[in-house]
Design a protein around this motif. Structure first.
Motif, PDB file in Angstrom:
ATOM      1  N   THR A 102       0.897  -1.261   0.146  1.00 16.41           N
ATOM      2  CA  THR A 102       0.038   0.064   0.047  1.00 16.41           C
ATOM      3  C   THR A 102       0.976   1.131   0.069  1.00 16.41           C
ATOM      4  O   THR A 102       2.089   1.216   0.101  1.00 16.41           O
ATOM      5  N   VAL A 103       0.155   2.405   0.069  1.00 16.43           N
ATOM      6  CA  VAL A 103       1.008   3.888  -0.010  1.00 16.43           C
ATOM      7  C   VAL A 103       1.881   3.960   1.255  1.00 16.43           C
ATOM      8  O   VAL A 103       2.609   4.405   1.258  1.00 16.43           O
ATOM      9  N   GLU A 104       1.116   3.548   2.449  1.00 13.69           N
ATOM     10  CA  GLU A 104       1.692   3.732   3.562  1.00 13.69           C
ATOM     11  C   GLU A 104       2.934   2.906   3.728  1.00 13.69           C
ATOM     12  O   GLU A 104       3.946   3.284   4.334  1.00 13.69           O
ATOM     13  N   GLU A 105       2.828   1.507   3.300  1.00 12.34           N
ATOM     14  CA  GLU A 105       4.116   0.746   3.531  1.00 12.34           C
ATOM     15  C   GLU A 105       5.207   1.287   2.533  1.00 12.34           C
ATOM     16  O   GLU A 105       6.523   1.151   2.766  1.00 12.34           O
ATOM     17  N   LEU A 106       4.729   1.844   1.425  1.00 13.56           N
ATOM     18  CA  LEU A 106       5.837   2.042   0.490  1.00 13.56           C
ATOM     19  C   LEU A 106       6.497   3.402   1.275  1.00 13.56           C
ATOM     20  O   LEU A 106       7.389   3.411   1.284  1.00 13.56           O
ATOM     21  N   GLN A 107       5.627   4.208   1.863  1.00 18.02           N
ATOM     22  CA  GLN A 107       6.276   5.564   2.448  1.00 18.02           C
ATOM     23  C   GLN A 107       7.073   4.936   3.494  1.00 18.02           C
ATOM     24  O   GLN A 107       8.385   5.717   4.060  1.00 18.02           O
ATOM     25  N   GLN A 108       6.741   3.875   4.191  1.00 15.74           N
ATOM     26  CA  GLN A 108       7.486   3.585   5.429  1.00 15.74           C
ATOM     27  C   GLN A 108       8.829   2.902   4.837  1.00 15.74           C
ATOM     28  O   GLN A 108       9.804   3.094   5.421  1.00 15.74           O
ATOM     29  N   LEU A 109       8.744   2.051   3.733  1.00 12.36           N
ATOM     30  CA  LEU A 109       9.949   1.646   3.193  1.00 12.36           C
ATOM     31  C   LEU A 109      10.965   2.811   2.666  1.00 12.36           C
ATOM     32  O   LEU A 109      12.137   2.968   2.954  1.00 12.36           O
ATOM     33  N   GLU A 110      10.459   3.766   2.287  1.00 15.04           N
ATOM     34  CA  GLU A 110      11.173   5.029   1.763  1.00 15.04           C
ATOM     35  C   GLU A 110      11.948   5.610   3.062  1.00 15.04           C
ATOM     36  O   GLU A 110      13.162   5.948   2.810  1.00 15.04           O
TER      37      GLU A 110
END
Length: 198
Positions: A102-110
């Motif tokens: 999800t977008v939140e997971e991608l932001q967390q990875l970033e």
């Protein structure tokens, strides 16, 4: 005959053990023909009852083998799940398997990758600073050794600044000699005559 000898030896050892160590010993032997031989330092029945009671206590205090196996299976399953989660996280950090994120997971990875890059850059700068300090110390040591060698040779150490270094040409003789630059054609005798005339 062999059985009789071994049996008598065992009975003797059991008796010695009970006397020397003050231990309760019970020995039961069945011959190849099924005949029973026994020895008890005290009542055989009491010793057997005591042994059975001890065996029950041990079984009650220690979990059974089946329970151990079930516990080991559960631990193995949990470890397998943890390994799968770690492998999935590793793949995501490498940029693989991001379709289901999800977008939140991608932001967390970033954010996690940015923190990692910042830590790596800080460590790299620290290593560079340490290497620079080591090289400066090595330069000072080499300059000191160079000055010592120049003193041994009797030469004055060159006065060079770190910003502007002057290259001093090595002159063996300070006398200026006249160099003939004319071009002569012919044998050497003729060239010498022309020089004398001039």
């Amino acid at each position: 005959v062999t059985f009789s000898k071994r049996r008598n030896g065992l009975l003797k050892k059991a008796f010695e053990l009970s006397v020397l160590c003050d231990a309760e010993v019970a020995l039961i032997i069945f011959s190849p023909r099924g005949k029973l031989y026994e020895f008890g330092s005290s009542s055989m029945k009491e010793i057997i009852e005591r042994y059975q009671k001890h065996a029950k206590d041990v079984r009650a205090n220690n979990p059974s083998a089946e329970q151990n196996m079930q516990q080991l299976k559960q631990e193995t399953a949990s470890m397998v799940k943890k390994i799968e989660l770690l492998e999935a996280s590793k793949r995501k950090l490498l940029g693989e398997g991001l379709v289901s994120c999800t977008v939140e997971e991608l932001q967390q990875l970033e954010r996690q990758l940015e923190r990692s890059v910042n830590c790596i850059r800080a460590r790299k700068m620290q290593v560079f600073q340490e290497q620079i300090e080591k090289l400066k110390e090595k330069e000072k040591v080499l300059e000191a050794e160079n000055d010592k060698l120049l003193e041994k040779c009797g030469a004055e150490p060159p006065q060079t600044s770190k910003e502007n270094t002057e290259i001093v040409p090595c002159t063996e003789s300070s006398e200026v000699s006249d160099v003939e630059t004319g071009l002569f054609i012919g044998p050497p005798e003729r060239r010498n005559k022309l020089v004398l005339k001039n």
